[in-house]
Design an enzyme around this catalytic site. Structure first.
Site, short mmCIF file in Angstrom:
data_model
loop_
_atom_site.label_atom_id
_atom_site.label_comp_id
_atom_site.label_asym_id
_atom_site.label_seq_id
_atom_site.Cartn_x
_atom_site.Cartn_y
_atom_site.Cartn_z
N HIS A 65 30.10 46.04 45.41
CA HIS A 65 29.99 46.54 44.03
C HIS A 65 28.62 47.16 43.82
O HIS A 65 27.66 46.48 43.50
CB HIS A 65 30.23 45.36 43.07
N HIS A 67 31.81 40.15 38.86
CA HIS A 67 30.61 39.62 38.18
C HIS A 67 30.96 38.50 37.20
O HIS A 67 30.82 38.62 36.00
CB HIS A 67 29.70 40.70 37.58
N ASP A 76 25.77 45.19 41.90
CA ASP A 76 26.09 46.00 40.71
C ASP A 76 24.91 46.95 40.42
O ASP A 76 24.65 47.32 39.28
CB ASP A 76 26.36 45.10 39.50
N GLY A 82 24.82 47.15 34.52
CA GLY A 82 24.43 47.13 35.92
C GLY A 82 23.06 46.51 36.10
O GLY A 82 22.51 45.90 35.17
#
Ligand SMILES: [Zn+2]
Length: 393
Positions: A61, A229, A287, A321
């Site tokens: 990710h 997440h 992320d 993010g």
């Protein structure tokens, strides 16, 4: 043939002290204890002293790094990102889209499929462009099939209700290169889309979701087996109404990932998560967005802009993010969860590779690709190798 030795090696079956690793044609052909194996004649050994040889990290990710977003329409984007990734120990990754207007998403998927296929061809022809970098192995589609209530920074006007027909459009644009998809299971027809994606081998991950416990279990029954997440962009855990988190944390079939940057989750929650999911089902992601490895300021994420200050990426008061790198995530997990470095490394290598069904990556074993990192005892990345070749830093 190449030979490497160091103080220790982390393998799927445990640590090997003073290992000797033999590599041929980009693959590991033998791992043994140095004391029990003569170095084959004519082979010179690279000796990393007391350092650790560990599998290269796999990031499932990641939206960008080094000033570029994976959705950017420029040939410079992925090489710049991949060069930053290897500096932090990541040897393969899933470029991850963020919810955007449909045409923009479709074009990004086409470009990413092109890039993945080009790297595969280059590898087959041993025709790398001179710089060894991290490999894009598949696409993670994050959005647009996510909850309005838990969308985080994803633009609300571009969220879509999941249908198999829409999924098919993304799939065609990506020429079947979607390997992971984040979806909210409580949306109407989500179970149908989950089942179809899972049938095609996609790792379906529950996330950006306001699901109650029953809806989450329906998503799992349909074929979801991972969570995105965890805790972030999810209905919070309630002891009388456990919701999606109750399902993700207790269902032993489920693996799950976290952003262990110390911003997205309190360290105590990282420990709670690691205790619940254990050393095999815990997965680290970054992320990371384009601001990673760059000075603070304003950066793009997909089709919108993000303000980056004090290590936080924010849009309208919401986290969007991270600027986390995988080597730091590994060290944070070891510290927050009080885990050995070897277990934290597995959460960034072996576990994501297994969860996403990536063959021959994330482990150091005979037959595996020779993607590995040299770490010091603190878990800092000293060198990174892809296919047995050192990456320029
Ligand atoms: Zn997200």
């Amino acid at each position: 043939m190449l030979a490497f030795t160091a103080g220790r090696l982390f393998s799927p079956t445990g640590a090997v002290e003073h290992p000797l690793v033999l590599i041929e044609d980009g693959h590991v052909v033998e791992i043994s204890a140095r004391s029990s194996r003569q170095v084959p004649a004519g082979v010179s050994v690279s000796d990393f002293g007391r350092s650790v040889i560990a599998p290269g990290y796999v990031d499932l990710h990641i939206h960008g790094s080094a000033g570029y977003d994976v959705m950017d329409d420029t040939a410079d984007a992925l090489p710049a990102i991949e060069q930053l990734l290897v500096r932090h120990g990541v040897t393969s990754y899933f470029p991850t889209t963020v919810t955007a207007p449909m045409d923009l998403t479709l074009r990004a998927l086409e470009r990413l499929a092109d890039a993945i296929e080009k790297r595969e061809r280059d590898l087959e022809r041993h025709n790398a462009d001179g710089k060894i970098r991290a490999l894009p192995l598949g696409i993670h589609l994050e959005g647009p099939f996510i909850s309005h209530a838990r969308r985080g920074a994803h633009p609300p006007e571009n969220l879509l209700a999941p249908t198999v027909a829409l999924f098919e459009r993304f799939w065609q644009a990506a020429r079947g290169r979607i390997r992971m998809m984040t979806i909210a299971p409580e949306l109407e027809d989500a179970p149908e889309v989950i089942a179809e994606a899972a049938r095609r081998g996609v790792c379906v991950s529950l996330g950006h979701s306001d699901a109650d416990f029953a809806a989450a279990e329906r998503g799992i029954a349909a074929g979801a087996r991972h969570a995105t997440h965890t805790f972030n962009a999810m209905r919070p855990l309630d002891h009388r109404s456990p919701g999606i988190l109750g399902a993700v944390l207790t269902d032993r079939r489920m693996s799950a990932d976290i952003i262990a940057d110390g911003v997205h989750l309190d360290p105590a929650i990282v420990k709670l998560f690691a205790d619940a999911k254990g050393p095999e089902q815990t997965v680290l992601i970054t992320d990371a967005i384009s601001a990673t490895g760059m000075p603070e300021g304003r950066y793009r994420l997909g089709s919108f802009e993000v303000d980056v200050r004090d290590g936080k990426c924010m849009v309208d008061g919401k986290l969007a993010g991270s600027v986390l790198t995988m080597d730091r995530a590994v060290r944070n997990l070891a510290r927050f969860a009080e885990w050995d470095l070897a277990l934290a490394v597995a959460a960034a290598s072996q576990n994501p590779a297994r969860v996403a069904r990536i063959a021959n990556k994330g482990v150091l074993a005979v037959g595996a690709d020779a993607d590995f990192v040299i770490l010091n005892s603190e878990g800092e990345v000293l060198r990174t190798f892809v296919g047995g070749v050192e990456c320029s830093r």
